[in-house]
Design a protein around this motif. Structure first.
Motif, PDB file in Angstrom:
ATOM      1  N   ARG A  78      23.288   5.181 -20.953  1.00  0.00           N
ATOM      2  CA  ARG A  78      24.641   5.665 -20.681  1.00  0.00           C
ATOM      3  C   ARG A  78      24.676   6.425 -19.355  1.00  0.00           C
ATOM      4  O   ARG A  78      25.600   6.259 -18.557  1.00  0.00           O
ATOM      5  CB  ARG A  78      25.117   6.570 -21.821  1.00  0.00           C
ATOM      6  CG  ARG A  78      26.568   6.975 -21.729  1.00  0.00           C
ATOM      7  CD  ARG A  78      27.034   7.834 -22.896  1.00  0.00           C
ATOM      8  NE  ARG A  78      26.655   7.285 -24.195  1.00  0.00           N
ATOM      9  CZ  ARG A  78      25.796   7.868 -25.043  1.00  0.00           C
ATOM     10  NH1 ARG A  78      25.240   9.014 -24.742  1.00  0.00           N
ATOM     11  NH2 ARG A  78      25.520   7.316 -26.203  1.00  0.00           N
ATOM     12  N   GLU A  79      23.654   7.240 -19.116  1.00  0.00           N
ATOM     13  CA  GLU A  79      23.565   7.979 -17.860  1.00  0.00           C
ATOM     14  C   GLU A  79      23.432   7.029 -16.674  1.00  0.00           C
ATOM     15  O   GLU A  79      24.078   7.223 -15.637  1.00  0.00           O
ATOM     16  CB  GLU A  79      22.379   8.941 -17.906  1.00  0.00           C
ATOM     17  CG  GLU A  79      22.154   9.730 -16.642  1.00  0.00           C
ATOM     18  CD  GLU A  79      23.267  10.724 -16.353  1.00  0.00           C
ATOM     19  OE1 GLU A  79      23.487  11.032 -15.169  1.00  0.00           O
ATOM     20  OE2 GLU A  79      23.931  11.179 -17.306  1.00  0.00           O
ATOM     21  N   LEU A  80      22.618   5.997 -16.807  1.00  0.00           N
ATOM     22  CA  LEU A  80      22.491   5.011 -15.729  1.00  0.00           C
ATOM     23  C   LEU A  80      23.802   4.279 -15.479  1.00  0.00           C
ATOM     24  O   LEU A  80      24.180   4.024 -14.330  1.00  0.00           O
ATOM     25  CB  LEU A  80      21.393   4.005 -16.057  1.00  0.00           C
ATOM     26  CG  LEU A  80      19.961   4.491 -15.906  1.00  0.00           C
ATOM     27  CD1 LEU A  80      18.984   3.425 -16.419  1.00  0.00           C
ATOM     28  CD2 LEU A  80      19.657   4.841 -14.473  1.00  0.00           C
ATOM     29  N   ALA A  81      24.520   3.944 -16.534  1.00  0.00           N
ATOM     30  CA  ALA A  81      25.812   3.262 -16.371  1.00  0.00           C
ATOM     31  C   ALA A  81      26.812   4.171 -15.667  1.00  0.00           C
ATOM     32  O   ALA A  81      27.575   3.713 -14.804  1.00  0.00           O
ATOM     33  CB  ALA A  81      26.344   2.832 -17.728  1.00  0.00           C
ATOM     34  N   ASN A  82      26.806   5.451 -16.026  1.00  0.00           N
ATOM     35  CA  ASN A  82      27.718   6.391 -15.361  1.00  0.00           C
ATOM     36  C   ASN A  82      27.373   6.557 -13.891  1.00  0.00           C
ATOM     37  O   ASN A  82      28.266   6.647 -13.051  1.00  0.00           O
ATOM     38  CB  ASN A  82      27.687   7.751 -16.072  1.00  0.00           C
ATOM     39  CG  ASN A  82      28.425   7.731 -17.383  1.00  0.00           C
ATOM     40  OD1 ASN A  82      29.283   6.878 -17.617  1.00  0.00           O
ATOM     41  ND2 ASN A  82      28.093   8.667 -18.266  1.00  0.00           N
ATOM     42  N   ARG A  83      26.091   6.600 -13.569  1.00  0.00           N
ATOM     43  CA  ARG A  83      25.690   6.700 -12.169  1.00  0.00           C
ATOM     44  C   ARG A  83      26.130   5.469 -11.397  1.00  0.00           C
ATOM     45  O   ARG A  83      26.594   5.552 -10.269  1.00  0.00           O
ATOM     46  CB  ARG A  83      24.177   6.854 -12.056  1.00  0.00           C
ATOM     47  CG  ARG A  83      23.678   8.205 -12.426  1.00  0.00           C
ATOM     48  CD  ARG A  83      22.193   8.307 -12.227  1.00  0.00           C
ATOM     49  NE  ARG A  83      21.661   9.539 -12.774  1.00  0.00           N
ATOM     50  CZ  ARG A  83      20.400   9.878 -12.731  1.00  0.00           C
ATOM     51  NH1 ARG A  83      19.512   9.055 -12.168  1.00  0.00           N
ATOM     52  NH2 ARG A  83      19.997  11.008 -13.248  1.00  0.00           N
ATOM     53  N   GLY A  84      25.982   4.302 -12.015  1.00  0.00           N
ATOM     54  CA  GLY A  84      26.411   3.053 -11.361  1.00  0.00           C
ATOM     55  C   GLY A  84      27.910   3.019 -11.137  1.00  0.00           C
ATOM     56  O   GLY A  84      28.382   2.544 -10.120  1.00  0.00           O
TER      57      GLY A  84
ATOM     58  N   VAL B 230      28.770   5.291  -8.214  1.00  0.00           N
ATOM     59  CA  VAL B 230      28.384   4.682  -6.941  1.00  0.00           C
ATOM     60  C   VAL B 230      29.408   3.607  -6.560  1.00  0.00           C
ATOM     61  O   VAL B 230      29.802   3.485  -5.411  1.00  0.00           O
ATOM     62  CB  VAL B 230      26.962   4.099  -7.012  1.00  0.00           C
ATOM     63  CG1 VAL B 230      26.645   3.256  -5.795  1.00  0.00           C
ATOM     64  CG2 VAL B 230      25.951   5.226  -7.168  1.00  0.00           C
ATOM     65  N   ALA B 231      29.866   2.829  -7.542  1.00  0.00           N
ATOM     66  CA  ALA B 231      30.833   1.760  -7.270  1.00  0.00           C
ATOM     67  C   ALA B 231      32.194   2.336  -6.869  1.00  0.00           C
ATOM     68  O   ALA B 231      32.906   1.738  -6.071  1.00  0.00           O
ATOM     69  CB  ALA B 231      30.977   0.855  -8.490  1.00  0.00           C
ATOM     70  N   ASP B 232      32.555   3.500  -7.426  1.00  0.00           N
ATOM     71  CA  ASP B 232      33.837   4.121  -7.103  1.00  0.00           C
ATOM     72  C   ASP B 232      33.835   4.721  -5.705  1.00  0.00           C
ATOM     73  O   ASP B 232      34.887   4.850  -5.086  1.00  0.00           O
ATOM     74  CB  ASP B 232      34.171   5.225  -8.115  1.00  0.00           C
ATOM     75  CG  ASP B 232      34.491   4.673  -9.484  1.00  0.00           C
ATOM     76  OD1 ASP B 232      34.811   3.466  -9.571  1.00  0.00           O
ATOM     77  OD2 ASP B 232      34.410   5.437 -10.473  1.00  0.00           O
ATOM     78  N   ALA B 233      32.681   5.102  -5.187  1.00  0.00           N
ATOM     79  CA  ALA B 233      32.620   5.775  -3.884  1.00  0.00           C
ATOM     80  C   ALA B 233      32.802   4.837  -2.730  1.00  0.00           C
ATOM     81  O   ALA B 233      32.904   3.712  -2.705  1.00  0.00           O
ATOM     82  CB  ALA B 233      31.273   6.479  -3.733  1.00  0.00           C
TER      83      ALA B 233
END
Length: 79
Positions: A67-73, A76-79
């Motif tokens: 879940r943490e990895l998905a949130n980080r991804g 990153v995609a939103d930035a």
């Protein structure tokens, strides 16, 4: 570092639980084909509980890490 220590402890607890389940038969204090002695019943219950709880904790940890990895991804995609 703390996460690695925690996961290592959970893996050791899981393996310890599996050993408790196998010990009566591997060590030989459970007579083959006989009724289970009290020590075997104790080892099976305690080993099963220990292995089960540690396995569930490992699954929860893995789900949280994913879940943490998905949130980080996603960030990153939103930035």
């Amino acid at each position: 570092m703390k996460a690695k220590l925690g996961v290592s402890a959970l893996v050791l607890l899981f393996l310890g639980g599996l050993w408790l389940i196998a010990a009566p038969f591997a060590v030989g204090y459970q007579p083959r084909g006989g009724a289970y002695v009290d020590a075997t019943i104790n080892d099976l219950w305690l080993g099963g509980l220990l292995a089960g709880v540690s396995f569930v904790a490992l699954v929860v940890y893995a789900a949280d890490a994913l879940r943490e990895l998905a949130n980080r991804g996603k960030h990153v995609a939103d930035a």
